[in-house]
Design a protein around this motif. Structure first.
Motif, short mmCIF file in Angstrom:
data_model
loop_
_atom_site.label_atom_id
_atom_site.label_comp_id
_atom_site.label_asym_id
_atom_site.label_seq_id
_atom_site.Cartn_x
_atom_site.Cartn_y
_atom_site.Cartn_z
N PHE A 1 0.83 -1.20 0.00
CA PHE A 1 0.00 0.00 0.00
C PHE A 1 0.87 1.25 0.00
CE2 PHE A 1 -4.37 -0.28 -0.01
CZ PHE A 1 -4.97 0.80 0.63
N ALA B 1 1.32 4.14 -2.87
CA ALA B 1 1.01 5.54 -2.56
C ALA B 1 2.23 6.43 -2.80
CB ALA B 1 0.53 5.67 -1.12
N ARG C 1 2.97 6.82 -6.51
CA ARG C 1 2.06 7.76 -7.16
C ARG C 1 2.40 9.19 -6.78
NH1 ARG C 1 -3.96 8.78 -6.60
NH2 ARG C 1 -4.35 9.94 -8.50
N ILE D 1 3.51 12.18 -9.36
CA ILE D 1 2.85 13.50 -9.40
C ILE D 1 3.88 14.59 -9.21
CG2 ILE D 1 1.31 15.03 -8.10
CD1 ILE D 1 -0.49 12.60 -7.65
N GLU E 1 -7.67 14.36 -3.79
CA GLU E 1 -6.48 13.72 -4.37
C GLU E 1 -5.36 13.65 -3.34
OE1 GLU E 1 -5.07 12.84 -7.46
OE2 GLU E 1 -6.66 13.24 -8.88
N ASP F 1 -7.19 7.65 2.26
CA ASP F 1 -6.14 7.54 1.26
C ASP F 1 -6.65 8.10 -0.06
OD1 ASP F 1 -4.21 4.67 0.01
OD2 ASP F 1 -4.32 6.74 -0.67
N ASN G 1 -5.59 7.79 -2.91
CA ASN G 1 -5.45 6.89 -4.05
C ASN G 1 -6.76 6.24 -4.48
OD1 ASN G 1 -2.82 6.64 -5.15
ND2 ASN G 1 -2.13 5.86 -3.19
N TYR G 2 -7.72 6.20 -3.59
CA TYR G 2 -8.99 5.53 -3.92
C TYR G 2 -9.71 6.23 -5.06
CZ TYR G 2 -8.89 2.28 -0.01
OH TYR G 2 -8.57 1.26 0.84
#
Lengths: 387, 170
Positions: free
Chosen positions: A129, A133, A136, A140, B11, B64, B66-67
């Protein structure tokens, strides 16, 4: 201990050992268990993470993660698949060690009770997880850095272009305005001398000369400011009826000249900056008129579509331009024949070239007096100006 | 005291965790670590409701990012009484995403209360609606410009949505 743990077909000793094993696992593997009645009140709990569960109290009001989930939990009673309600990777508000937990609530149809199992969140899932995260977030951040770099590059290019314009501007001001300024000083000096000697006629001539030179300088400055302005503001492209535009310009220029101006070819509707096209056409036509050496001269303004471009040409049967001057004529305030008395500030072709280039277009000149009379300027203009 | 579930949506990197930590602990995370799963926070807010005299305990679900929109299919979002939908004033894509989240929230939890929060106000001179997507500008919902860094309007944002929750649900 509710019957979901204790089974009737085991001996009491076996059940006791099972219960002890569960308590041991609950303590050392950080798991907690709670039994809830059909209305979600706490019956009994033991193990880790169950501190806030009070026997007799509604679980959904005392356990952070269950707050608001009463409806979903009660719906488990009618779920045909006996699937649990699972809340994974929750960091409870009361957590002091940053331990994430996973809650699973089961409806035990046989016992008519809910079983709440609270366990430490799987470490592997935690890593996966976090990795996803962080990856990502990094993507970004990298995209944002790249966007900033592109913006910075564009700003630097604009600054470099602005610096070049400024240098050119300063050079033109210091060089090209010096001549009329010098002339102004001489005229004023002559006028003063004439006044001192009592020659009113000569003094008046000097003053008129000074006025003429200052008007010329003013026109040069106006032209220079217009030149500097090109490409600095964001112009909007819109549909332009080029036929109407060229006819309006020809009509206004024709009114003040003897030469004949004719419009030929295909003048379609194009998407462009109208002001820019006006500057180019007007200055090319006026330039052809201004430098023509015959009153019965002919100027042809022509447009021809080729692919996604419009080729616009302005041709005259005037004296022509020596190929040696084909570059210099586009510089501000350069006049190829200083003996000719021509009005204006000598910046028309410079305006044309800068306008054309600011829109990513090109201009070409064809002329050689040694071979034939006449000059043709051709501009390559897009039918649709990119945004 | 009434306890209500409040979602923080938005976000990743828009400042959801910073906002709730500023509210609850009056501090910011020392370094940026993306929230995984959900972090729960409890906060008691008073002076809300019709008469302005009631108190409400919020259980804030810092989710989170990311969802994305799939959060509304997740059990995390069930039972929520309201939401703060957060965007980063410096990242236009996150502001556009706020509109999508609002649509998703309205569909999944109809008639629940939510407000828009435009965060990181400290990075610009003053609130500038021109920075917002047109749909966000025209949305008929409360909007608060905040800075978790300076604590500007953070309490106001949570108070406003708490008030709306109490007025609706009692």
């Amino acid at each position: 201990m509710p019957s979901s743990v204790v089974k009737a077909d085991r001996t009491e000793a076996e059940n006791a050992r099972l219960v002890d094993a569960m308590r041991f696992l609950a303590k050392h593997d950080e798991q907690g268990f709670a039994w809830l009645d059909p209305e979600l009140h706490v019956l009994e709990s033991f193990g880790s993470f169950t501190d806030t569960l009070t026997p007799g109290a509604p679980a959904v009001e005392t356990f952070d993660a269950l707050i608001g989930l009463e409806e979903e939990l009660l719906a488990l009673k009618t779920s045909p698949d006996s699937e649990p309600l699972v809340l994974a990777n929750v960091l409870p508000a009361a957590s002091t060690h940053g331990v994430r937990i996973t809650l699973s609530v089961y409806w035990m149809a046989g016992e008519k009770q809910f079983l709440l199992v609270i366990s430490r969140a799987s470490s592997f899932a935690e890593i996966e997880f976090r990795l996803a995260a962080e990856t990502r977030a990094r993507a970004i951040a990298e995209a944002e850095i790249a966007a900033q770099a592109r913006l910075l590059q564009r700003i630097n290019q604009e600054l470099a272009a602005a610096n070049r314009d400024l240098q050119e501007f300063a050079s033109v001001i210091s060089h090209d305005l010096r001549a009329p300024l010098r002339g102004l000083r001489y005229a004023a000096t002559d006028a003063k001398a004439a006044l001192t000697s009592g020659d009113a006629v000569l003094a008046s001539a000097g003053v008129n000369q000074a006025l003429s030179l200052s008007r010329r300088m003013s026109a040069m400055l106006t032209g220079l400011l217009e030149y500097a302005r090109i490409g600095r503001k964001a112009d909007v492209a819109e549909p332009v009826q080029t036929g109407n535009l060229v006819r309006e310009i020809v009509e206004s220029v024709q009114a003040g000249c003897e030469q004949r101006i004719e419009v030929e070819g295909d003048w379609p509707v194009i998407t462009t900056v109208a002001e820019a096209l006006d500057i180019v056409l007007r200055n090319l036509i006026e330039n052809a008129v201004k430098h023509h050496d015959r009153f019965d001269g002919l100027i042809i303004v022509r447009a021809e579509r080729t692919g996604d471009r419009l080729l616009i040409s302005v041709s005259d049967d005037g004296p022509g331009i020596d190929p040696a001057w084909h570059e210099a004529i586009f510089l501000p305030f350069r006049q190829i024949d200083d003996d000719d008395v021509v009005d204006g500030a000598g910046i028309g072709l410079a305006l044309v070239k800068k306008t054309v280039e600011s829109l990513g277009c090109t201009i070409d000149v064809q002329s050689d007096p040694a071979k034939a009379r006449g000059t043709t300027f051709t501009v390559d203009w897009p039918l649709i100006l990119p945004a | 005291m009434i306890t209500k579930k409040l979602l923080l949506l938005g976000e990743i990197g828009v400042g959801k965790t910073s906002l709730v930590r500023r509210l609850v602990h009056d501090e910011l995370p020392s370094d940026y670590r993306a929230t995984m799963g959900v972090d729960l926070y409890r906060y008691e807010i008073d002076g809300v409701g019709q008469d302005g005299r009631r108190a409400l305990e919020l259980v804030v679900w810092d989710l989170d990012g990311n969802y994305g929109l799939s959060i509304f299919r997740h059990v995390y979002s069930k039972g929520a009484s309201g939401a703060l939908i957060v965007g980063d004033v410096m990242r236009y894509a996150t502001l556009e995403h706020m509109v999508s989240l609002a649509d998703g929230f309205t569909e999944a939890l109809p008639s629940r209360q939510f407000s828009f929060v435009v965060n990181k106000l400290d990075l610009i001179d003053e609130p500038d609606p021109k920075r917002l997507p047109e749909k966000l500008r025209g949305a008929d919902r409360p909007m608060v410009w905040t800075s978790a860094l300076t604590a500007h309007n953070v309490r106001t944002a949570f108070r406003q949505v708490s008030d709306a929750i109490l007025r609706r649900e009692g």
